[in-house]
Scaffold this active site. Sequence first.
Site, PDB file in Angstrom:
ATOM      1  N   CYS A  54       0.865  -1.329   0.118  1.00 52.69           N
ATOM      2  CA  CYS A  54       0.027   0.066  -0.087  1.00 52.69           C
ATOM      3  C   CYS A  54       1.016   1.355   0.206  1.00 52.69           C
ATOM      4  O   CYS A  54       1.659   1.618  -1.139  1.00 52.69           O
ATOM      5  CB  CYS A  54      -1.049  -0.040   1.123  1.00 52.69           C
ATOM      6  SG  CYS A  54      -2.518   0.962   0.902  1.00 52.69           S
ATOM      7  N   HIS A  80      -3.419  -5.197   1.851  1.00 50.45           N
ATOM      8  CA  HIS A  80      -2.895  -5.283   3.195  1.00 50.45           C
ATOM      9  C   HIS A  80      -2.706  -6.820   3.805  1.00 50.45           C
ATOM     10  O   HIS A  80      -3.679  -7.177   4.462  1.00 50.45           O
ATOM     11  CB  HIS A  80      -3.808  -4.369   4.088  1.00 50.45           C
ATOM     12  CG  HIS A  80      -3.593  -3.284   4.182  1.00 50.45           C
ATOM     13  ND1 HIS A  80      -2.498  -2.536   4.792  1.00 50.45           N
ATOM     14  CD2 HIS A  80      -4.183  -2.272   3.172  1.00 50.45           C
ATOM     15  CE1 HIS A  80      -2.508  -0.775   4.423  1.00 50.45           C
ATOM     16  NE2 HIS A  80      -3.569  -0.898   3.477  1.00 50.45           N
ATOM     17  N   GLU A 112      -1.214  -8.011   5.970  1.00 51.28           N
ATOM     18  CA  GLU A 112      -0.903  -8.264   7.442  1.00 51.28           C
ATOM     19  C   GLU A 112      -2.198  -7.880   8.208  1.00 51.28           C
ATOM     20  O   GLU A 112      -2.099  -8.087   9.437  1.00 51.28           O
ATOM     21  CB  GLU A 112       0.192  -7.054   7.853  1.00 51.28           C
ATOM     22  CG  GLU A 112      -0.266  -5.590   8.017  1.00 51.28           C
ATOM     23  CD  GLU A 112      -0.762  -4.911   6.412  1.00 51.28           C
ATOM     24  OE1 GLU A 112      -0.582  -5.439   5.414  1.00 51.28           O
ATOM     25  OE2 GLU A 112      -0.901  -3.787   6.448  1.00 51.28           O
TER      26      GLU A 112
END
Length: 195
Positions: free
Chosen positions: A78, A169, A171
């Site tokens: 990102c 994302h 994560e």
Amino acid sequence: MKVGVLALQGAVAEHIRLLEQAGADAIPVKKVSQLAEIQGLVLPGGESTTIGKLMKQYGFDTALQQFHQEKKPIFGTCAGMILLAKEIAGQDWNHLGLMDMKVERNAFGRQRESFEVDLDIKGIPEDFRAVFIRAPLILEVGKNVDVLASHDGQIVAARQDHLLAISFHPELTDDERVHGYFLEMVQEYRGVETV
Ligand code: GLN
């Protein structure tokens, strides 16, 4: 294998958790001197202008050029992807400018500021749940860049040698496969002759 997550701003702890889940030792990197301890670095999501300014302030802009020349892998998610790009649409300057691609910030517009989709990513068997938050898109890539995933015909993941960039994302999920993919890159480039 020891890797780091640039810890100036943004989603740091989440990346550390998934890198460890994928089998690495992972540390938050706050000082340039720590780059000597690690074999790969994640540039997290957050706000690219802010992270870019802090990178300059702490000397990461030049230190990461060196890290890149040593063929140590860098993975931008990102905002991190924006930091890697050679060109940013509508702006005549870049941050690190390492990866041969043109990106557009906040490319999905206000209606779709944040959304999730199941993505087919090259090199990762079975779909990956991708979380997009005010995400950038890759508008163009150079010949040496391999497109790894697209959504609605637009590029959202790409790789150039030891650089990896994705719009979303990983994560924010419990799925460590993208981090595992990055660790394989780190493994591949360990001990590579540097110029
Ligand atoms: N919109 C942010 C930027 O342009 C990136 C968003 C993110 O990292 N989630 O910097």
